[in-house]
Design a protein around this motif. Structure first.
Motif, PDB file in Angstrom:
ATOM      1  N   LEU A   1     -52.646  44.806-128.101  1.00 48.25           N
ATOM      2  CA  LEU A   1     -51.686  43.699-128.182  1.00 48.25           C
ATOM      3  C   LEU A   1     -52.220  42.505-128.970  1.00 48.25           C
ATOM      4  N   ASP A   2     -53.395  41.989-128.560  1.00 48.57           N
ATOM      5  CA  ASP A   2     -54.006  40.795-129.151  1.00 48.57           C
ATOM      6  C   ASP A   2     -53.026  39.617-129.187  1.00 48.57           C
ATOM      7  N   THR A   3     -52.653  39.163-128.001  1.00 51.08           N
ATOM      8  CA  THR A   3     -51.725  38.047-127.911  1.00 51.08           C
ATOM      9  C   THR A   3     -52.317  36.952-127.021  1.00 51.08           C
ATOM     10  N   ALA A   4     -51.808  35.744-127.147  1.00 52.13           N
ATOM     11  CA  ALA A   4     -52.317  34.631-126.335  1.00 52.13           C
ATOM     12  C   ALA A   4     -51.994  34.880-124.862  1.00 52.13           C
ATOM     13  N   VAL A   5     -52.883  34.366-123.977  1.00 53.64           N
ATOM     14  CA  VAL A   5     -52.671  34.566-122.546  1.00 53.64           C
ATOM     15  C   VAL A   5     -51.644  33.557-122.035  1.00 53.64           C
ATOM     16  N   SER A   6     -50.648  34.043-121.295  1.00 50.97           N
ATOM     17  CA  SER A   6     -49.748  33.132-120.599  1.00 50.97           C
ATOM     18  C   SER A   6     -49.268  33.846-119.349  1.00 50.97           C
ATOM     19  N   ALA A   7     -48.904  33.056-118.331  1.00 48.69           N
ATOM     20  CA  ALA A   7     -48.476  33.643-117.062  1.00 48.69           C
ATOM     21  C   ALA A   7     -47.266  34.555-117.296  1.00 48.69           C
ATOM     22  N   GLU A   8     -46.377  34.128-118.178  1.00 52.74           N
ATOM     23  CA  GLU A   8     -45.148  34.897-118.434  1.00 52.74           C
ATOM     24  C   GLU A   8     -45.465  36.268-119.029  1.00 52.74           C
ATOM     25  N   ILE A   9     -46.407  36.262-119.999  1.00 44.28           N
ATOM     26  CA  ILE A   9     -46.779  37.535-120.649  1.00 44.28           C
ATOM     27  C   ILE A   9     -47.326  38.509-119.600  1.00 44.28           C
ATOM     28  N   ILE A  10     -48.240  38.004-118.766  1.00 43.80           N
ATOM     29  CA  ILE A  10     -48.867  38.886-117.776  1.00 43.80           C
ATOM     30  C   ILE A  10     -47.809  39.421-116.801  1.00 43.80           C
ATOM     31  N   GLU A  11     -46.953  38.538-116.342  1.00 45.65           N
ATOM     32  CA  GLU A  11     -45.899  38.978-115.409  1.00 45.65           C
ATOM     33  C   GLU A  11     -44.995  40.017-116.059  1.00 45.65           C
ATOM     34  N   THR A  12     -44.618  39.749-117.283  1.00 42.28           N
ATOM     35  CA  THR A  12     -43.722  40.680-117.995  1.00 42.28           C
ATOM     36  C   THR A  12     -44.355  42.061-118.124  1.00 42.28           C
ATOM     37  N   ILE A  13     -45.663  42.063-118.438  1.00 42.09           N
ATOM     38  CA  ILE A  13     -46.336  43.354-118.618  1.00 42.09           C
ATOM     39  C   ILE A  13     -46.295  44.177-117.334  1.00 42.09           C
ATOM     40  N   PHE A  14     -46.481  43.508-116.188  1.00 39.43           N
ATOM     41  CA  PHE A  14     -46.597  44.275-114.944  1.00 39.43           C
ATOM     42  C   PHE A  14     -45.272  44.542-114.215  1.00 39.43           C
ATOM     43  N   ILE A  15     -44.176  44.031-114.719  1.00 39.11           N
ATOM     44  CA  ILE A  15     -42.867  44.345-114.119  1.00 39.11           C
ATOM     45  C   ILE A  15     -42.705  45.870-114.137  1.00 39.11           C
ATOM     46  N   PRO A  16     -42.373  46.492-113.014  1.00 39.31           N
ATOM     47  CA  PRO A  16     -42.361  47.962-112.941  1.00 39.31           C
ATOM     48  C   PRO A  16     -41.508  48.667-113.993  1.00 39.31           C
ATOM     49  N   THR A  17     -40.517  47.976-114.545  1.00 37.35           N
ATOM     50  CA  THR A  17     -39.705  48.658-115.554  1.00 37.35           C
ATOM     51  C   THR A  17     -40.293  48.526-116.961  1.00 37.35           C
ATOM     52  N   SER A  18     -41.375  47.746-117.084  1.00 41.63           N
ATOM     53  CA  SER A  18     -41.983  47.565-118.407  1.00 41.63           C
ATOM     54  C   SER A  18     -42.754  48.823-118.816  1.00 41.63           C
ATOM     55  N   PRO A  19     -42.683  49.211-120.082  1.00 39.64           N
ATOM     56  CA  PRO A  19     -43.407  50.422-120.505  1.00 39.64           C
ATOM     57  C   PRO A  19     -44.927  50.246-120.409  1.00 39.64           C
ATOM     58  N   LEU A  20     -45.387  48.998-120.282  1.00 41.57           N
ATOM     59  CA  LEU A  20     -46.829  48.754-120.268  1.00 41.57           C
ATOM     60  C   LEU A  20     -47.389  48.526-118.867  1.00 41.57           C
TER      61      LEU A  20
END
Lengths: 261, 35
Positions: A146-165
């Motif tokens: 990914l190589d993206t800046a850290v933000s609470a939103e990014i981390i939350e989005t990644i771990f949402i169960p419907t996210s492919p990641l």
């Protein structure tokens, strides 16, 4: 006149050695943290052995090493093809000698803290690894870069169960979310409590093999844990997590022992 | 600035040593012949 001669005599070796130094340094960094690093050590030992055999005029061993070398090169290229591919792909986009300043790291911990607490309240599982001295490149390769800046939103989005990641671990390297959906090695310890699932085992496994710091949120209970060197510590709230992360990242700098972990 | 110098210090030392040994080898100081 003598001084000028001296300067003219010395500039070439100095420039050559400096360029060689830079090249060797980059090669070491290129291999560091991957399986190929062991191989690099092996090659250095073989080169030394080759030199010693030559000096001692051990012709048979010398002959054997020379003849086998061509075969080794092909073998190495095949066995380490994934590492080489990944390394070459990365060459152009590396932050040269970059270490994020402490304040920047602390801001990242706050973001991670907020994300982790939010995920915990929703009982969404998360696995976040912070790279320290030992490289996590091998694990980065197993996930999605990914190589993206850290933000609470990014981390939350990644771990949402419907996210492919969401499946797998997220790796934070030099203050950036470098990859998600990474596979971590599972710990084979038999003394772990039954309540620890795969996510905890992966966190313990990774911290046994490297000096990474891993934050885990249990999907079952929403409990937050901090894992370092194979040891799991339960975390009560965001402040405690940030405090512990700060201490762990300071520890490397000052070599202070950590009382709680 | 301190960070820049001490970051990966061991790698820097090892690579400098390798660079010096390579240079000496190629220039005949260690190998006994010049290229």
């Amino acid at each position: 006149m003598q001084t000028i001669d001296f300067i003219f005599g010395i500039w070439k070796p100095v420039v050559e050695i400096c360029i060689l130094w830079f090249v060797f340094y980059r090669v070491i960094l290129f291999f560091e943290g991957t399986r190929a690093f062991q191989l690099l050590k092996g090659i250095v030992i073989l080169v030394l052995a080759f030199y010693v055999f030559q000096k001692l005029q051990l012709n048979t061993l010398n002959w054997l090493l020379t003849k086998l070398f061509a075969i080794w090169v092909i073998g190495i290229l095949i066995i380490f093809q994934p590492e080489l591919r990944y390394g070459l792909a990365r060459l152009g986009q590396q932050h040269l000698f970059y270490v994020p300043p402490e304040e920047e790291l602390f801001a990242i911990f706050k973001d991670v803290g907020s994300a982790v607490v939010s995920l915990s309240s929703k009982k969404i599982g998360a696995l976040i690894a912070f790279e320290r001295e030992s490289g996590l490149k091998t694990y980065v390769e197993s996930g999605v870069y990914l190589d993206t800046a850290v933000s609470a939103e990014i981390i939350e989005t990644i771990f949402i169960p419907t996210s492919p990641l969401h499946d797998g671990g997220l790796i934070i390297q030099a203050g950036r979310v470098i990859a998600a959906s990474c596979l971590f090695p599972l710990s084979h310890r038999s003394d772990l409590p039954i309540k620890f699932g795969m996510r905890h085992r992966a966190a313990i496994g990774l911290t046994e093999e490297t000096d990474a710091v891993v934050v885990v949120v249990s999907e079952e209970t929403g409990r937050i844990s901090l894992v370092v060197e194979g040891e799991v510590k339960a975390i009560a709230d965001k402040e405690e997590l940030i405090k512990d992360l700060k201490r762990l990242f300071k520890k490397k700098k000052t070599d202070e022992e950590l009382p709680n972990l | 600035m301190k960070n820049f110098l001490t970051y990966n210090l061991w790698f820097k030392i090892i690579s400098l040593l390798l660079a010096i040994v390579t240079w000496l080898y190629v220039n005949g100081e260690l190998s006994g012949h010049n290229f």
